[in-house]
Structure formats: C-alpha cells, structure tokens
Motif scaffolding. Structure first.
Motif, PDB file in Angstrom:
ATOM      1  N   ILE A   1      63.448   9.217  19.849  1.00  0.00           N
ATOM      2  CA  ILE A   1      63.073   8.651  18.559  1.00  0.00           C
ATOM      3  C   ILE A   1      61.581   8.913  18.346  1.00  0.00           C
ATOM      4  CG2 ILE A   1      62.796   6.523  17.224  1.00  0.00           C
ATOM      5  CD1 ILE A   1      65.699   7.440  17.460  1.00  0.00           C
ATOM      6  N   PHE A   2      61.229   9.374  17.145  1.00  0.00           N
ATOM      7  CA  PHE A   2      59.830   9.642  16.784  1.00  0.00           C
ATOM      8  C   PHE A   2      59.451   8.767  15.587  1.00  0.00           C
ATOM      9  CE2 PHE A   2      60.696  14.299  18.133  1.00  0.00           C
ATOM     10  CZ  PHE A   2      60.535  13.978  19.466  1.00  0.00           C
ATOM     11  N   GLY A   3      58.542   7.830  15.831  1.00  0.00           N
ATOM     12  CA  GLY A   3      58.036   7.038  14.720  1.00  0.00           C
ATOM     13  C   GLY A   3      58.822   5.761  14.475  1.00  0.00           C
ATOM     14  N   PRO A   4      58.489   5.061  13.360  1.00  0.00           N
ATOM     15  CA  PRO A   4      57.505   5.443  12.346  1.00  0.00           C
ATOM     16  C   PRO A   4      56.087   5.440  12.911  1.00  0.00           C
ATOM     17  CG  PRO A   4      58.275   3.212  11.951  1.00  0.00           C
ATOM     18  CD  PRO A   4      59.136   3.763  13.034  1.00  0.00           C
ATOM     19  N   TYR A   5      55.305   6.420  12.490  1.00  0.00           N
ATOM     20  CA  TYR A   5      54.019   6.653  13.127  1.00  0.00           C
ATOM     21  C   TYR A   5      52.971   5.586  12.819  1.00  0.00           C
ATOM     22  CZ  TYR A   5      55.915  11.157  14.529  1.00  0.00           C
ATOM     23  OH  TYR A   5      56.681  12.148  15.094  1.00  0.00           O
ATOM     24  N   HIS A   6      53.145   4.827  11.733  1.00  0.00           N
ATOM     25  CA  HIS A   6      52.196   3.742  11.483  1.00  0.00           C
ATOM     26  C   HIS A   6      52.390   2.619  12.492  1.00  0.00           C
ATOM     27  CE1 HIS A   6      55.756   2.134   9.320  1.00  0.00           C
ATOM     28  NE2 HIS A   6      55.241   0.963   9.601  1.00  0.00           N
ATOM     29  N   ARG A   7      53.589   2.543  13.083  1.00  0.00           N
ATOM     30  CA  ARG A   7      53.878   1.511  14.080  1.00  0.00           C
ATOM     31  C   ARG A   7      53.761   2.042  15.501  1.00  0.00           C
ATOM     32  NH1 ARG A   7      59.499  -2.067  14.432  1.00  0.00           N
ATOM     33  NH2 ARG A   7      58.910  -3.312  16.252  1.00  0.00           N
ATOM     34  N   TYR A   8      54.126   3.304  15.697  1.00  0.00           N
ATOM     35  CA  TYR A   8      54.084   3.934  17.021  1.00  0.00           C
ATOM     36  C   TYR A   8      53.231   5.203  16.923  1.00  0.00           C
ATOM     37  CZ  TYR A   8      58.235   0.976  17.482  1.00  0.00           C
ATOM     38  OH  TYR A   8      59.118  -0.086  17.482  1.00  0.00           O
ATOM     39  N   PRO A   9      51.907   5.062  17.012  1.00  0.00           N
ATOM     40  CA  PRO A   9      51.027   6.228  16.863  1.00  0.00           C
ATOM     41  C   PRO A   9      51.206   7.218  17.999  1.00  0.00           C
ATOM     42  CG  PRO A   9      49.778   4.282  17.526  1.00  0.00           C
ATOM     43  CD  PRO A   9      51.155   3.807  17.212  1.00  0.00           C
ATOM     44  N   LEU A  10      51.033   8.492  17.678  1.00  0.00           N
ATOM     45  CA  LEU A  10      51.219   9.566  18.642  1.00  0.00           C
ATOM     46  C   LEU A  10      50.083   9.607  19.659  1.00  0.00           C
ATOM     47  CD1 LEU A  10      52.332  12.300  16.108  1.00  0.00           C
ATOM     48  CD2 LEU A  10      53.782  11.146  17.772  1.00  0.00           C
ATOM     49  N   SER A  11      50.418  10.071  20.855  1.00  0.00           N
ATOM     50  CA  SER A  11      49.421  10.209  21.913  1.00  0.00           C
ATOM     51  C   SER A  11      48.493  11.386  21.615  1.00  0.00           C
ATOM     52  CB  SER A  11      50.117  10.458  23.244  1.00  0.00           C
ATOM     53  OG  SER A  11      49.205  10.914  24.218  1.00  0.00           O
ATOM     54  N   PRO A  12      47.194  11.229  21.783  1.00  0.00           N
ATOM     55  CA  PRO A  12      46.277  12.356  21.566  1.00  0.00           C
ATOM     56  C   PRO A  12      46.478  13.482  22.569  1.00  0.00           C
ATOM     57  CG  PRO A  12      45.110  10.459  22.479  1.00  0.00           C
ATOM     58  CD  PRO A  12      46.474   9.979  22.112  1.00  0.00           C
ATOM     59  N   GLY A  13      47.150  13.212  23.697  1.00  0.00           N
ATOM     60  CA  GLY A  13      47.371  14.247  24.700  1.00  0.00           C
ATOM     61  C   GLY A  13      48.648  15.040  24.502  1.00  0.00           C
ATOM     62  N   ARG A  14      49.346  14.828  23.399  1.00  0.00           N
ATOM     63  CA  ARG A  14      50.641  15.497  23.171  1.00  0.00           C
ATOM     64  C   ARG A  14      50.452  16.989  22.950  1.00  0.00           C
ATOM     65  NH1 ARG A  14      48.779  13.401  18.527  1.00  0.00           N
ATOM     66  NH2 ARG A  14      49.026  14.580  16.580  1.00  0.00           N
TER      67      ARG A  14
ATOM     68  N   SER B   1      57.380  13.292  25.352  1.00  0.00           N
ATOM     69  CA  SER B   1      56.016  13.533  25.818  1.00  0.00           C
ATOM     70  C   SER B   1      54.967  13.178  24.779  1.00  0.00           C
ATOM     71  CB  SER B   1      55.857  14.997  26.234  1.00  0.00           C
ATOM     72  OG  SER B   1      55.981  15.860  25.112  1.00  0.00           O
ATOM     73  N   ILE B   2      55.341  13.129  23.503  1.00  0.00           N
ATOM     74  CA  ILE B   2      54.348  12.837  22.456  1.00  0.00           C
ATOM     75  C   ILE B   2      53.819  11.410  22.529  1.00  0.00           C
ATOM     76  CG2 ILE B   2      55.244  14.582  20.880  1.00  0.00           C
ATOM     77  CD1 ILE B   2      56.573  12.249  19.318  1.00  0.00           C
TER      78      ILE B   2
END
Length: 294
Positions: free
Chosen positions: A30-43, A73-74
């Motif tokens: 599952i990806f997101g929602p990104y406002h709630r689950y921000p992506l890792s800068p190391g992705r 991994s993201i």
C-alpha cells in the motif's frame, strides 16, 4: 530526485479460472495517502498512491479474500502504512511483513504481533531497509517470536547467502523466484540451482514470476515455477506484487488476472492450487480455516 514509476492498471481482467475459497495474495503493498504516510527520503523510486480501496477492487476481480501486506522500500523501517492497512482490512483476512533493523528490540517487535506482523523482510534489491549483515542477528530475535524472515535478493546474492540462510533458526521465505532471470539461464543457472537447494532444505518461495520474465504471458518462467513446485509443493505460495512498483517503460505493468492465469498453467491441478493459494499461506501466516460458501 528519485525516479517516478507508473501505478497499477485501472482495470483487472477476469481470470480464466476460479480461485478456491480462502485464496491468499501473499505479496502486495500500500502506498499512501502521502499526506498521512510521507515517503522516506532514502527511497529509490516514487510511485503514485495505491490505496486499500484500489487494491480490494483488484482482489475482488481475481476472486481472492486474504492478503499479506509487505512493507515497501519507499517507507524504510517506518511500518505505519503497512500495519494500518492490516488493521483496516482485519486480522481475519490480512497479515503484515515488516521491515526493521537491529535498533528494534524484542519488545518493539513483539508489540507488532497483535497488529498482524508475522515476518521481517530484507530487501537487497531496492535498498532503504535492513542490511544483509543483520540477517543472523535478527533471525535470532524472530525465532523467539515464531516469525519468519523474507528475502528479496538478486540471484548472485542468493548464491552468496545460501549457507547463512540454511542455518537461520527461522523459516526463510524467498521472494520473486530468487531473483533468477529467465533471460540469464533460468532453470539452468547457478542461482536457480541454489534456490532449489534452499527449497529442498526447508525454505519457502513465492511464485511471483513476472520480474523474472520477459513479459506476459510469462511462459518463459513456467519451467522454473514447475521445478519449484516439484521441490517444495507444501512451501510455495503466490502473490501479485500489486501495485507492481519499479516497472518503467518499456516494461509493462502486469494485469493481475493474467498473472493468475499464468499460475493456472504452472499448477493445473485443483489440489496444487488449493495448496499454493490456501493451505500453504494459512500455515505460513497463521490464517484460520476459510469460510466456505454454503
């Protein structure tokens, strides 16, 4: 800046055969929602959002009722999106495979068990996760919880890790046909021979073959899949890998109905399909008996 990749197909085709009750998709994200689950800068890549609702539409289209949410991994070792997805779908139909490192002590790992976590993933392909050097140390912790260890690696890494994997005190689940490519020898390659040895020694494997293939209808990996089933019919499971991240043109995003049709060709017998899709996942992930229609 990370590379963007396409999302899943908007429509899933209807498979040519009906999956048995209690069928389990043993690999999805599952990806997101990104406002709630921000992506890792190391992705290493940036996918479009892929919601629980979108996923369940696909799952209904292929006739499955259970799933295993695999930490992508993201998100690195922040497992919130994965554990929340299991909570949203319910423990009767979902489990989680998380990503951790040595900073997670035993109580921290144990706290994730009631939320559906039952395994830890090592991703040596996409990175941004747990270093392979921590395999043995984490394996000791997982053994105390009754969890398994899941490995996504290239074929060359699988060969190098064979002896380590065999002595781990936990079940080992090998992703994506061991990273063996049909175009690089398939069943005749050293990587596939290592995969078979691991299966014969007690490892599990996922028949997620499209990343090993040149493309649909995936007949170039059929011989590999059948060899895996001969080696360990009671320890092979299957997954879609929805929403199929890191599939950049000219690679085509898979149609999950076509993926299931490929499995039907690899495992044409009803008993094989029942084991791969229902019985084996129930043992590995701790699902109860499926509710069968009256």
């Amino acid at each position: 800046m990370t590379r963007p990749c396409p999302g899943p197909l908007p429509v899933t085709s209807k498979p040519g055969w009906k999956a048995p009750p209690g069928s389990t998709d043993c690999h999805m994200h599952i990806f997101g929602p990104y406002h709630r689950y921000p992506l890792s800068p190391g992705r290493g890549y940036t996918p479009p959002e892929a919601s629980i609702g979108m996923y369940l539409d696909m799952l209904n289209a292929i006739g499955f009722s259970r799933t295993v949410v695999v930490q992508p991994s993201i998100y690195g070792t922040d497992n919130a999106v994965t554990l929340d997805a299991v909570e949203a779908m319910g423990l009767d139909r979902a489990r989680a495979v998380v990503v951790v490192d040595e900073s997670f002590d035993l109580p921290a790992l144990k706290a994730m068990s009631p939320r559906g976590a039952c395994g830890v993933r090592f991703n040596a392909v996409s990175g941004n996760g747990t270093p392979l050097e921590q395999l043995e140390a984490l394996g000791e912790k997982l053994a105390q919880l009754g969890w398994h260890l899941q490995l996504y690696a290239h074929a060359a890494e699988l060969i190098a890790l064979e002896d380590v994997l065999k002595r781990l005190p936990v079940p080992v689940v090998i992703d994506h046909m061991g990273g063996v490519l049909a175009s690089e020898g398939g069943v005749d390659s050293a990587g596939f021979r290592a995969l078979l040895r691991l299966l014969e020694a007690g490892a599990w494997a996922k028949l997620c073959g499209y990343r090993s293939s040149a493309g649909a209808p995936y007949r170039d990996v059929a011989e590999m899949a059948r060899a895996m089933l001969r080696a360990a019919p009671e320890r092979c499971v299957w997954g879609t890998d929805w929403p199929h991240p890191s599939m950049w043109p000219p690679l085509q995003v898979p149609d999950d109905g076509v993926l299931l049709d490929a499995l039907g060709e690899w495992a044409p017998q009803e008993a094989q399909r029942q084991a791969i899709l229902v019985d084996n996942p129930a043992r590995l992930y701790g699902f109860g008996p499926p509710i069968r229609p009256a």
